[in-house]
Scaffold this motif. Structure first.
Motif, PDB file in Angstrom:
ATOM      1  N   SER A  21      33.567  69.055  30.104  1.00  0.00           N
ATOM      2  CA  SER A  21      32.638  68.133  30.757  1.00  0.00           C
ATOM      3  C   SER A  21      31.910  67.232  29.772  1.00  0.00           C
ATOM      4  O   SER A  21      31.376  66.190  30.155  1.00  0.00           O
ATOM      5  CB  SER A  21      31.617  68.915  31.593  1.00  0.00           C
ATOM      6  N   GLY A  24      33.892  63.410  29.248  1.00  0.00           N
ATOM      7  CA  GLY A  24      33.849  62.285  30.176  1.00  0.00           C
ATOM      8  C   GLY A  24      32.854  61.197  29.816  1.00  0.00           C
ATOM      9  O   GLY A  24      33.218  60.013  29.761  1.00  0.00           O
ATOM     10  N   LEU A  27      34.216  59.202  26.855  1.00  0.00           N
ATOM     11  CA  LEU A  27      35.653  58.933  26.838  1.00  0.00           C
ATOM     12  C   LEU A  27      35.966  57.520  26.360  1.00  0.00           C
ATOM     13  O   LEU A  27      36.949  57.298  25.639  1.00  0.00           O
ATOM     14  CB  LEU A  27      36.236  59.164  28.238  1.00  0.00           C
ATOM     15  N   THR A  45      42.630  64.671  29.861  1.00  0.00           N
ATOM     16  CA  THR A  45      41.965  65.308  30.998  1.00  0.00           C
ATOM     17  C   THR A  45      42.877  66.292  31.716  1.00  0.00           C
ATOM     18  O   THR A  45      42.401  67.065  32.552  1.00  0.00           O
ATOM     19  CB  THR A  45      41.486  64.238  32.001  1.00  0.00           C
ATOM     20  N   GLY A 278      36.889  64.145  34.171  1.00  0.00           N
ATOM     21  CA  GLY A 278      37.426  63.256  33.156  1.00  0.00           C
ATOM     22  C   GLY A 278      37.133  61.787  33.373  1.00  0.00           C
ATOM     23  O   GLY A 278      36.905  61.047  32.409  1.00  0.00           O
ATOM     24  N   TRP A 279      37.107  61.346  34.643  1.00  0.00           N
ATOM     25  CA  TRP A 279      37.084  59.917  34.915  1.00  0.00           C
ATOM     26  C   TRP A 279      35.837  59.409  35.639  1.00  0.00           C
ATOM     27  O   TRP A 279      35.564  58.202  35.618  1.00  0.00           O
ATOM     28  CB  TRP A 279      38.318  59.519  35.718  1.00  0.00           C
ATOM     29  N   GLN A 282      33.446  57.281  33.600  1.00  0.00           N
ATOM     30  CA  GLN A 282      34.010  55.980  33.249  1.00  0.00           C
ATOM     31  C   GLN A 282      33.985  55.023  34.435  1.00  0.00           C
ATOM     32  O   GLN A 282      33.764  53.812  34.263  1.00  0.00           O
ATOM     33  CB  GLN A 282      35.448  56.152  32.741  1.00  0.00           C
ATOM     34  N   LEU A 298      27.331  62.825  36.442  1.00  0.00           N
ATOM     35  CA  LEU A 298      28.361  63.872  36.401  1.00  0.00           C
ATOM     36  C   LEU A 298      27.712  65.248  36.414  1.00  0.00           C
ATOM     37  O   LEU A 298      28.219  66.180  37.064  1.00  0.00           O
ATOM     38  CB  LEU A 298      29.229  63.708  35.153  1.00  0.00           C
TER      39      LEU A 298
END
Length: 442
Positions: A21, A24, A27, A45, A278-279, A282, A298
């Motif tokens: 975690s 992210g 990233l 990820t 992961g995303w 972003q 997040l």
């Protein structure tokens, strides 16, 4: 000793998610520094479920030989080394290798947490399981929220921000090093030995239960005459000997549609979770949200699991069909994806909360696994099958999201894919949640 084990359990649980975690929110900086494209970032990820599938299965056998405490210690050392080595990575390959080392330690430790609880706290399994589950969720949320501010405080380098989490790993190594000095903690673990061969244990218990059902059925059945000499009675035992009936065939988990639907459901919810970890930051950052705020969002998403993980299993256990819960969580996910499409920045906090509710399909999946078998051995076998199958199925999701983002240049195509996967998750969950058990071959 018990207090030391409890402390070690909590600190180990805090270390089971920061390596994932914490990535992210940073990233974008990592991709720029290491020249990663979307597909490679998607691979990053996807590494967690791959490592969980590959290394998690080794944990019981290692524990059988070395004892659970020694394996958890080795796992914490691997986590610490992986987190400490990542900042020194000069390229994508070395960064992925260091990440895989940390995730391998997480995988074996994650599997052995229940064994540790059962070994040292046999009369407090529920409370201790809740304690380390809460610590795991706290570690996940803390890494998402703190990594960016920590990076800023350490000079703005993502390398320092990620590497700082190795300090928490060192803190976890210390109590387990002391625990392994105790002789009772160094020996092989009988329970781990049983866990190490779930196939054999499950088959053995299934055979014993089948024999018992056959014997009881024979005792209840009315008889009008003794079996003829040399002829085997209908219950399968030898006449006049009281020998139990022949062994029933072993449970064939791969022939159960329910087992397969559970594996698919587990895999799709895991894919959604790793795409989110992961995303999601972003997506928020590309919409104009700051890196720090994206990390906190997040954290909110992952933190929703702390209270709901206690509520959902209790509600699901009272239901004959868990389909309504599957649909409710899925609808939350679709609402969040629609919000990220239409108003990713203005409604960011709302989408983070709703998506956090949707991500609570994980405790629901575990509860469903426990309800789809009549025996504990069947649950062990079903859990091993559903989780190993599910983690393998979850690998392509984050990869495809990264590739689609590179291809399209925005998040619309990835969000369409995420919504399609959520619909598939709802469909498989409806089929997996039916009131059936694998012993019936259904």
């Amino acid at each position: 000793m018990l207090r030391l084990v409890a402390v070690g359990l909590v600190i180990a649980a805090l270390n089971l998610r920061p390596a994932i975690s914490g990535l992210g929110p940073l990233l974008e900086e990592i991709r720029d520094a290491l020249h990663m494209n979307g597909a490679v970032a998607g691979l990053l990820t996807s590494v967690p479920p791959l490592c969980f599938a590959l290394f998690g299965g080794l944990a019981p056998r290692l524990a059988r030989r070395r004892g659970p405490a020694a394996v958890v210690l080795a796992g914490m050392v691997a986590v610490t080394l992986g987190l400490a080595l990542r900042p020194f990575a000069g390229g994508t390959a070395t960064f992925l290798a260091a990440t895989a080392l940390a995730l391998a330690g997480i995988a074996v430790s994650n599997v052995l947490m229940p064994v540790v609880v059962k070994h040292w706290f046999p009369d407090r399994v529920g409370s201790m399981t809740g304690l380390y589950s809460m610590a795991l969720s706290m570690g996940t949320s803390a890494a998402a929220a703190v990594t960016v501010p920590l990076t800023d405080a350490l000079g703005g380098s993502w390398r320092a921000g990620l590497g700082a989490w190795a300090v928490l790993g060192v803190l976890a190594v210390i109590p387990w090093l002391l625990i392994t000095r105790d002789r009772s903690a160094r020996g092989p673990e009988p329970q781990a030995e049983e866990e190490a061969v779930p196939e054999e244990a499950a088959e053995g218990e299934a055979r014993r239960e089948a024999e018992e059902r056959t014997r009881r059925g024979a005792e209840r059945a009315p008889t009008t005459e003794a079996p003829a000499a040399g002829r085997r009675p209908e219950d399968g035992s030898r006449a006049g000997t009281g020998v139990p009936a022949p062994k029933a065939p072993a449970l064939r988990i791969v022939k159960s549609p329910t087992a397969w639907w559970l594996g698919v459901f587990f895999g799709l919810q895991a894919s959604a979770a790793y795409i989110t970890m992961g995303w999601l930051p972003q997506i928020f950052r590309d919409a104009g949200v700051s890196a720090s705020a994206a990390g906190v969002m997040l954290a909110v998403t992952m933190g929703m699991g702390i209270p709901l993980s206690f509520v959902l299993p209790k509600v699901a256990a009272r239901m004959r069909h868990q389909g309504p819960l599957v649909l409710a969580l899925g609808v939350c996910g679709l609402i969040a994806y629609a919000g990220l499409w239409l108003a990713p920045a203005s409604g960011a906090w709302l989408w983070a909360v709703v998506l956090g509710v949707s991500n609570c399909a994980f405790p629901l999946a575990l509860t469903m696994i426990g309800m789809r078998s009549r025996s504990s051995a069947g649950v062990v076998k079903l859990s091993a099958f559903a989780q190993s199958t599910g983690y393998l199925l979850s690998i392509p999701g984050p990869l495809l999201v990264g590739s689609l983002h590179d291809l399209s240049g925005d998040w619309r195509m990835p969000l369409v894919l995420m919504a399609a996967l959520m619909v598939a998750q709802m469909a498989s969950g409806l089929l997996a949640g039916r009131d059936r058990v694998i012993e019936d071959g259904r």
